[in-house]
Scaffold this active site. Structure first.
Site, short mmCIF file in Angstrom:
data_model
loop_
_atom_site.label_atom_id
_atom_site.label_comp_id
_atom_site.label_asym_id
_atom_site.label_seq_id
_atom_site.Cartn_x
_atom_site.Cartn_y
_atom_site.Cartn_z
N LYS A 13 0.61 -5.08 8.66
CA LYS A 13 2.27 -4.83 9.07
C LYS A 13 2.29 -4.64 10.13
CE LYS A 13 -0.48 -0.88 9.09
NZ LYS A 13 -1.76 -1.67 8.79
N ARG A 88 1.18 7.75 10.39
CA ARG A 88 -0.67 7.68 9.63
C ARG A 88 -0.86 9.21 9.00
NH1 ARG A 88 -2.17 3.03 12.30
NH2 ARG A 88 -3.87 2.58 11.95
N ARG A 127 -9.36 -11.29 12.66
CA ARG A 127 -8.42 -11.98 13.44
C ARG A 127 -8.75 -12.17 14.80
NH1 ARG A 127 -5.46 -6.65 12.95
NH2 ARG A 127 -7.13 -5.19 13.47
N ARG A 160 -10.45 -7.54 18.91
CA ARG A 160 -10.38 -6.15 18.72
C ARG A 160 -11.47 -5.57 18.51
NH1 ARG A 160 -4.99 -4.51 15.76
NH2 ARG A 160 -6.32 -2.86 15.36
N ARG A 171 -11.89 2.87 9.43
CA ARG A 171 -10.74 2.80 9.17
C ARG A 171 -10.49 3.08 8.03
NH1 ARG A 171 -10.17 -2.39 12.19
NH2 ARG A 171 -8.22 -2.20 12.14
P1 AP5 Z 1 -2.58 -7.70 10.90
O1 AP5 Z 1 -0.93 -8.38 11.47
O2 AP5 Z 1 -2.79 -7.64 12.38
O3 AP5 Z 1 -2.43 -6.31 10.06
P2 AP5 Z 1 -1.79 -5.47 10.68
O4 AP5 Z 1 -2.14 -4.08 8.87
O5 AP5 Z 1 -1.44 -5.01 11.53
O6 AP5 Z 1 -3.71 -4.16 10.83
P3 AP5 Z 1 -3.91 -3.83 11.64
O7 AP5 Z 1 -5.68 -3.61 11.91
O8 AP5 Z 1 -3.27 -3.63 13.13
O9 AP5 Z 1 -3.72 -1.90 11.60
P4 AP5 Z 1 -4.27 -0.90 11.62
O10 AP5 Z 1 -3.67 0.34 10.76
O11 AP5 Z 1 -5.93 -0.88 11.70
O12 AP5 Z 1 -4.31 -0.50 13.37
P5 AP5 Z 1 -3.33 0.40 14.65
O13 AP5 Z 1 -3.10 -1.24 15.71
O14 AP5 Z 1 -2.08 0.73 13.70
O15 AP5 Z 1 -3.02 -8.47 10.48
C1 AP5 Z 1 -4.06 -8.18 10.40
C2 AP5 Z 1 -4.74 -10.15 10.03
O16 AP5 Z 1 -4.35 -10.64 8.80
C3 AP5 Z 1 -4.78 -10.73 11.27
O17 AP5 Z 1 -5.48 -12.06 11.05
C4 AP5 Z 1 -3.41 -12.24 10.74
O18 AP5 Z 1 -3.09 -12.88 10.93
C5 AP5 Z 1 -3.97 -11.81 9.21
N1 AP5 Z 1 -2.90 -11.95 8.08
C6 AP5 Z 1 -2.07 -11.40 7.57
N2 AP5 Z 1 -1.29 -11.24 7.03
C7 AP5 Z 1 -1.13 -12.26 6.19
C8 AP5 Z 1 -1.59 -12.56 4.95
N3 AP5 Z 1 -0.34 -12.43 4.45
N4 AP5 Z 1 -2.44 -13.60 4.43
C9 AP5 Z 1 -3.58 -13.36 4.99
N5 AP5 Z 1 -2.95 -13.47 6.18
C10 AP5 Z 1 -3.06 -12.12 7.14
O19 AP5 Z 1 -4.15 0.99 14.94
C11 AP5 Z 1 -5.63 0.83 15.40
C12 AP5 Z 1 -6.13 1.93 15.79
O20 AP5 Z 1 -5.05 2.83 16.94
C13 AP5 Z 1 -6.53 3.39 15.21
O21 AP5 Z 1 -7.44 3.05 14.31
C14 AP5 Z 1 -6.32 4.77 15.54
O22 AP5 Z 1 -7.19 4.98 16.63
C15 AP5 Z 1 -5.56 3.85 16.78
N6 AP5 Z 1 -4.20 4.90 15.81
C16 AP5 Z 1 -3.11 4.02 15.81
N7 AP5 Z 1 -1.42 4.65 14.95
C17 AP5 Z 1 -2.01 6.09 15.11
C18 AP5 Z 1 -1.30 6.69 14.63
N8 AP5 Z 1 0.33 6.55 14.01
N9 AP5 Z 1 -2.16 8.18 14.14
C19 AP5 Z 1 -3.32 8.27 14.82
N10 AP5 Z 1 -4.27 7.43 15.69
C20 AP5 Z 1 -3.70 5.83 15.63
#
Ligand code: AP5
Length: 218
Positions: A13, A88, A127, A160, A171
């Protein structure tokens, strides 16, 4: 245009939203990135949410909704937004609909990036993130030119805290329980598009672009 990127942890994402924002001149609202920055700054909000992020649990809805409410008022959001990691929960999705309809706007597309559980573990474990500019790398699929150093700003690359395997599994469990139901929510509104997230970064990007271009023309 208001676009939501859905998908399990590590689906891509953040990677895709950065490219899309540049191409379509959209503002990104990434609740995860905002929380991590607030934790880094040791702000009041950061102190409140730290324990949830470190445990892989969702931050309570009222905190997240207040945050998004305050950002969506910025003038730059009036040109369009990519939501990364928000909504979410069904409550957050309903609240977003309300917020947008208050200013005669609506979610145009919800893009669901699908990957397997095995990929979730692989993507998150390998990552690395630049401590300075936030650029995201993957040690196998998108490695930096020099180990542990950001190609763009020379910053140090770190893992991270929630990218340890036990927290990744938590998660994923939280995603299944609270976030996956949103797929149905947007499907019922006829704005859901599923994307094969297992392809490489460029291929996933092209799939998403095709969906957006089609929507723009319709
Ligand atoms: P990346 O692009 O970083 O993936 P992502 O989907 O953004 O992953 P996140 O871990 O950031 O999502 P998340 O939803 O768990 O965490 P968030 O930060 O929102 O890609 C991942 C890896 O794969 C990278 O190394 C990249 O290079 C690689 N990659 C990407 N695409 C690829 C491909 N096509 N092929 C190969 N490799 C690839 O949330 C974190 C925390 O914040 C949550 O756990 C929660 O505690 C809190 N939080 C955030 N938002 C909310 C909300 N709305 N409500 C409640 N709590 C929340």
């Amino acid at each position: 245009m208001y676009i939501i990127l859905l998908g399990p942890p590590g689906a891509g994402k953040g990677t895709q939203s950065r490219r899309l924002a540049q191409e379509y001149n959209l503002k990104i609202i990434s609740t995860g990135d905002i929380f991590r920055e607030e934790i880094r700054k040791e702000s009041e909000l950061g102190k409140k949410v730290k324990k949830y992020l470190e445990a892989g649990l969702l931050v309570p809805d009222h905190i997240v909704i207040e945050l998004v409410k305050s950002i969506i008022r910025y003038p730059e959001c009036s040109l369009g937004v990519i939501f990364d990691g928000f909504p979410r929960t069904i409550k957050q999705a309903e609240e977003l609909d309300r917020l947008l309809s208050n200013c005669n706007r609506k979610v145009d597309i919800a893009i669901n990036i699908e990957i397997s559980d095995e990929d979730v573990i692989k993507r998150n474990t390998y990552r690395r993130v630049c401590i300075n500019c936030g650029r995201v790398y993957h040690l196998i699929f998108d490695p930096p030119k020099t180990s542990d150093i950001c190609d763009f700003c020379g910053g140090k690359l770190i893992q991270r805290k929630d990218d340890k395997e036990d927290v990744i599994r938590k998660r994923l469990e939280v995603y299944r329980q609270w976030t996956r139901p949103i797929i149905q929510y947007y499907s019922e509104k006829n704005i859901l598009v599923n994307i094969d997230g297992t392809k490489n970064i460029d291929e996933v990007y092209n799939q998403i672009k095709t969906v957006i271009e089609k929507r723009v023309k319709s």
